[in-house]
Scaffold this active site. Structure first.
Site, PDB file in Angstrom:
ATOM      1  N   HIS A  53      33.316 -10.785  20.580  1.00  0.00           N
ATOM      2  CA  HIS A  53      34.574 -10.665  21.869  1.00  0.00           C
ATOM      3  C   HIS A  53      33.956 -10.755  23.338  1.00  0.00           C
ATOM      4  O   HIS A  53      34.396 -10.727  23.764  1.00  0.00           O
ATOM      5  CB  HIS A  53      34.727  -8.975  21.903  1.00  0.00           C
ATOM      6  CG  HIS A  53      35.365  -9.043  20.036  1.00  0.00           C
ATOM      7  ND1 HIS A  53      37.196 -10.099  20.518  1.00  0.00           N
ATOM      8  CD2 HIS A  53      34.927  -8.556  19.069  1.00  0.00           C
ATOM      9  CE1 HIS A  53      37.012  -9.536  18.643  1.00  0.00           C
ATOM     10  NE2 HIS A  53      36.367  -8.886  17.948  1.00  0.00           N
ATOM     11  N   GLU A  64      30.036  -7.339   1.530  1.00  0.00           N
ATOM     12  CA  GLU A  64      30.450  -6.392   2.898  1.00  0.00           C
ATOM     13  C   GLU A  64      31.488  -5.715   3.021  1.00  0.00           C
ATOM     14  O   GLU A  64      32.319  -5.950   2.528  1.00  0.00           O
ATOM     15  CB  GLU A  64      30.621  -7.642   3.848  1.00  0.00           C
ATOM     16  CG  GLU A  64      30.448  -6.830   5.257  1.00  0.00           C
ATOM     17  CD  GLU A  64      30.376  -7.123   6.613  1.00  0.00           C
ATOM     18  OE1 GLU A  64      29.442  -8.381   6.420  1.00  0.00           O
ATOM     19  OE2 GLU A  64      31.212  -6.978   7.547  1.00  0.00           O
ATOM     20  N   THR A  77      40.545  -9.631  11.335  1.00  0.00           N
ATOM     21  CA  THR A  77      39.944  -9.465   9.882  1.00  0.00           C
ATOM     22  C   THR A  77      40.912  -8.342   9.412  1.00  0.00           C
ATOM     23  O   THR A  77      40.148  -7.484   8.980  1.00  0.00           O
ATOM     24  CB  THR A  77      39.146 -10.014   9.208  1.00  0.00           C
ATOM     25  OG1 THR A  77      38.900 -10.841  10.149  1.00  0.00           O
ATOM     26  CG2 THR A  77      39.219 -10.956   7.869  1.00  0.00           C
ATOM     27  N   ARG A 115      39.476 -18.852  18.256  1.00  0.00           N
ATOM     28  CA  ARG A 115      39.925 -17.906  19.782  1.00  0.00           C
ATOM     29  C   ARG A 115      38.631 -17.087  19.894  1.00  0.00           C
ATOM     30  O   ARG A 115      39.276 -16.388  21.574  1.00  0.00           O
ATOM     31  CB  ARG A 115      41.147 -17.403  19.114  1.00  0.00           C
ATOM     32  CG  ARG A 115      40.468 -15.994  17.980  1.00  0.00           C
ATOM     33  CD  ARG A 115      41.100 -14.914  17.153  1.00  0.00           C
ATOM     34  NE  ARG A 115      42.346 -15.631  16.700  1.00  0.00           N
ATOM     35  CZ  ARG A 115      43.507 -14.613  15.539  1.00  0.00           C
ATOM     36  NH1 ARG A 115      42.869 -12.996  16.209  1.00  0.00           N
ATOM     37  NH2 ARG A 115      44.056 -15.167  15.300  1.00  0.00           N
ATOM     38  N   HIS A 163      32.095 -15.674  14.306  1.00  0.00           N
ATOM     39  CA  HIS A 163      33.004 -15.266  13.517  1.00  0.00           C
ATOM     40  C   HIS A 163      33.481 -16.633  13.605  1.00  0.00           C
ATOM     41  O   HIS A 163      34.777 -17.280  14.804  1.00  0.00           O
ATOM     42  CB  HIS A 163      34.266 -14.371  13.012  1.00  0.00           C
ATOM     43  CG  HIS A 163      35.664 -15.056  12.360  1.00  0.00           C
ATOM     44  ND1 HIS A 163      36.272 -14.035  11.966  1.00  0.00           N
ATOM     45  CD2 HIS A 163      35.580 -15.960  11.261  1.00  0.00           C
ATOM     46  CE1 HIS A 163      37.421 -14.897  11.374  1.00  0.00           C
ATOM     47  NE2 HIS A 163      36.710 -15.771  10.651  1.00  0.00           N
ATOM     48  N   ASN A 181      27.676  -8.511  15.935  1.00  0.00           N
ATOM     49  CA  ASN A 181      29.062  -9.698  16.272  1.00  0.00           C
ATOM     50  C   ASN A 181      29.344  -9.728  17.944  1.00  0.00           C
ATOM     51  O   ASN A 181      29.734  -8.822  18.637  1.00  0.00           O
ATOM     52  CB  ASN A 181      29.480  -8.884  15.809  1.00  0.00           C
ATOM     53  CG  ASN A 181      31.570 -10.041  15.346  1.00  0.00           C
ATOM     54  OD1 ASN A 181      31.431 -10.774  16.546  1.00  0.00           O
ATOM     55  ND2 ASN A 181      31.705  -9.961  13.721  1.00  0.00           N
ATOM     56  N   ARG A 193      36.245 -18.649  13.984  1.00  0.00           N
ATOM     57  CA  ARG A 193      37.878 -19.061  12.674  1.00  0.00           C
ATOM     58  C   ARG A 193      38.888 -20.525  13.484  1.00  0.00           C
ATOM     59  O   ARG A 193      37.938 -20.911  14.054  1.00  0.00           O
ATOM     60  CB  ARG A 193      39.190 -18.364  13.977  1.00  0.00           C
ATOM     61  CG  ARG A 193      38.443 -16.506  13.802  1.00  0.00           C
ATOM     62  CD  ARG A 193      39.449 -15.286  14.686  1.00  0.00           C
ATOM     63  NE  ARG A 193      40.758 -15.034  13.775  1.00  0.00           N
ATOM     64  CZ  ARG A 193      40.828 -13.992  12.549  1.00  0.00           C
ATOM     65  NH1 ARG A 193      40.586 -13.159  12.914  1.00  0.00           N
ATOM     66  NH2 ARG A 193      41.438 -14.938  11.913  1.00  0.00           N
ATOM     67  N   GLU A 251      30.264 -16.014   9.778  1.00  0.00           N
ATOM     68  CA  GLU A 251      31.645 -15.896   9.008  1.00  0.00           C
ATOM     69  C   GLU A 251      32.811 -16.400   8.903  1.00  0.00           C
ATOM     70  O   GLU A 251      32.699 -17.166   9.830  1.00  0.00           O
ATOM     71  CB  GLU A 251      31.914 -14.389   9.952  1.00  0.00           C
ATOM     72  CG  GLU A 251      31.047 -13.086   9.454  1.00  0.00           C
ATOM     73  CD  GLU A 251      32.283 -11.659  10.740  1.00  0.00           C
ATOM     74  OE1 GLU A 251      33.732 -12.270  11.005  1.00  0.00           O
ATOM     75  OE2 GLU A 251      31.712 -11.154  10.944  1.00  0.00           O
ATOM     76  N   HIS A 264      33.588  -3.619   9.857  1.00  0.00           N
ATOM     77  CA  HIS A 264      34.626  -3.973  10.586  1.00  0.00           C
ATOM     78  C   HIS A 264      34.798  -1.841  11.486  1.00  0.00           C
ATOM     79  O   HIS A 264      35.506  -1.205  10.191  1.00  0.00           O
ATOM     80  CB  HIS A 264      35.381  -4.036   9.577  1.00  0.00           C
ATOM     81  CG  HIS A 264      36.841  -4.845  10.803  1.00  0.00           C
ATOM     82  ND1 HIS A 264      37.668  -4.352  11.007  1.00  0.00           N
ATOM     83  CD2 HIS A 264      36.443  -6.199  10.621  1.00  0.00           C
ATOM     84  CE1 HIS A 264      38.555  -5.129  12.023  1.00  0.00           C
ATOM     85  NE2 HIS A 264      38.259  -6.517  11.350  1.00  0.00           N
TER      86      HIS A 264
END
Ligand code: PXP
Length: 249
Positions: free
Chosen positions: A15, A156, A106, A54, A48, A12, A50, A75, A199
Site C-alpha cells: 500500500h 497462511e 484478497t 494496481r 503482492h 507487506n 497483482r 504473493e 490479512h
C-alpha cells in the site's frame, strides 16, 4: 504453552505502492519502505504482484530482490505469467493467493480442494527452484488437507473474517472465526505444515493470533502503512512487534 518457534513478522509494503500509483510517479517508494521495515526489525518483506499491477510493479520486485537482506515473500496468483516471474527471481517464499480483478483485496482463501492436480503441477517447479511454497487459505479442514496433499510446505490462514467481525463489533462471529483459526492451526501443524496467518490484522486483533502456538509468521500490511502516516513506519512496526511479543510471553 509450547510455541513451535519464534514468531516472525513479515511487513507487506503493497500500500505504499498504492499511494505512489495514485499519482503515477515514483513516490512514495515501496522499496524505501521495505528497507525501513527491515531496519525496524521486520523478519521479511511481503509484496503482492497483482495481475493488474494496481500497486506493486515488476520493477519493484526487481529492486526488492536486489536490495533486501531479509527474505522476500512474493504473493501471486497461480498464473503462468507469475510462475515465470517467480522462477526468474527465486524469492525465499512464494505465497499463492486467489485473485479476482474486481476485488478490492484478497477476499477469500484459495480453493485448493477442487484444483489439486493443477496446483500440485503448478507449485512443483517453484519448490524445485528452492522457493518455500505457501498457500493462502481459509480456516477449513478440507483446504488444509488438500494443501498438504499437493506438497505445500506452508499455509497462511486468512484472518480477514475474524478481523472484519471485530471491526464490526460482531463479537459472536469474531469468536467463532477465531475458534476456527485456532483449531485449523493445530490441524495444519499436525499435518506437518508450517502455519502463517495474515490479512486485516491491527493492534486490536493481533494478540490472540500471535498467541496461537503453531503460528510462526504474521504478514501485516494495510494497517501498518496507515498507522505510519501518524507515527512513522518504524514506530508502527515496533508497536506491532511489541504486541506480538507480549502475546507470546
Ligand atoms: N497475507 C496475504 C496472503 C495477503 O494477501 C495480504 C494482503 O495483501 C496480507 C497478508 C496482508 O493483509 P493486510 O494488508 O490487510 O495486513
Amino acid at each position: 504453552m509450547t510455541f513451535v518457534g519464534k514468531l516472525r513478522l513479515g511487513v507487506n509494503i503493497d500500500h505504499v505502492a498504492t499511494v505512489r500509483n495514485a499519482r503515477g510517479g515514483d513516490v512514495p517508494d515501496p522499496v524505501r519502505a521495505a528497507v525501513l521495515a527491515e531496519e525496524a526489525g521486520a523478519d521479511g518483506i511481503t509484496a503482492h504482484l497483482r495481475e493488474d499491477r494496481r500497486h506493486i510493479r515488476d520493477e519493484d520486485i526487481d529492486a526488492l530482490m536486489a536490495r533486501l537482506t531479509v527474505p522476500l515473500n512474493f504473493e501471486m496468483a497461480a498464473t503462468e505469467e507469475m510462475q515465470e516471474i517467480a522462477l526468474r527471481h527465486k524469492p525465499h517464499a512464494v505465497c499463492i493467493v486467489p485473485e479476482k480483478r474486481e476485488e478490492r483485496t484478497t477476499e477469500g482463501g484459495l480453493e485448493v480442494a477442487g484444483d489439486e492436480k493443477r496446483l500440485a503441477d503448478y507449485i512443483a517447479p517453484l519448490r524445485e527452484a528452492g522457493c518455500r511454497v505457501s498457500i493462502f487459505i481459509g480456516a477449513e479442514r478440507a483446504q488444509i488437507e488438500a494443501a498438504a496433499r499437493i506438497g505445500a510446505e506452508v499455509i497462511e490462514l486468512h484472518t480477514g473474517a475474524y478481523c472484519d467481525a471485530h471491526a464490526e463489533g460482531d463479537i459472536a462471529t469474531r469468536d467463532r472465526e477465531f475458534e476456527a483459526l485456532r483449531e485449523m492451526a493445530t490441524v495444519a501443524h499436525d499435518l506437518g505444515l508450517e502455519v502463517h496467518a495474515g490479512h486485516g490484522l491491527t493492534y486490536d486483533t493481533v494478540m490472540p493470533i500471535a498467541a496461537l502456538p503453531e503460528v510462526m509468521e504474521l504478514n501485516i500490511g494495510h494497517f501498518l502503512i496507515g498507522e505510519a502516516i501518524f507515527t512513522g513506519l518504524k514506530p508502527a512496526i515496533a508497536e506491532m512487534r511489541a504486541l506480538m511479543e507480549k502475546a507470546r510471553a
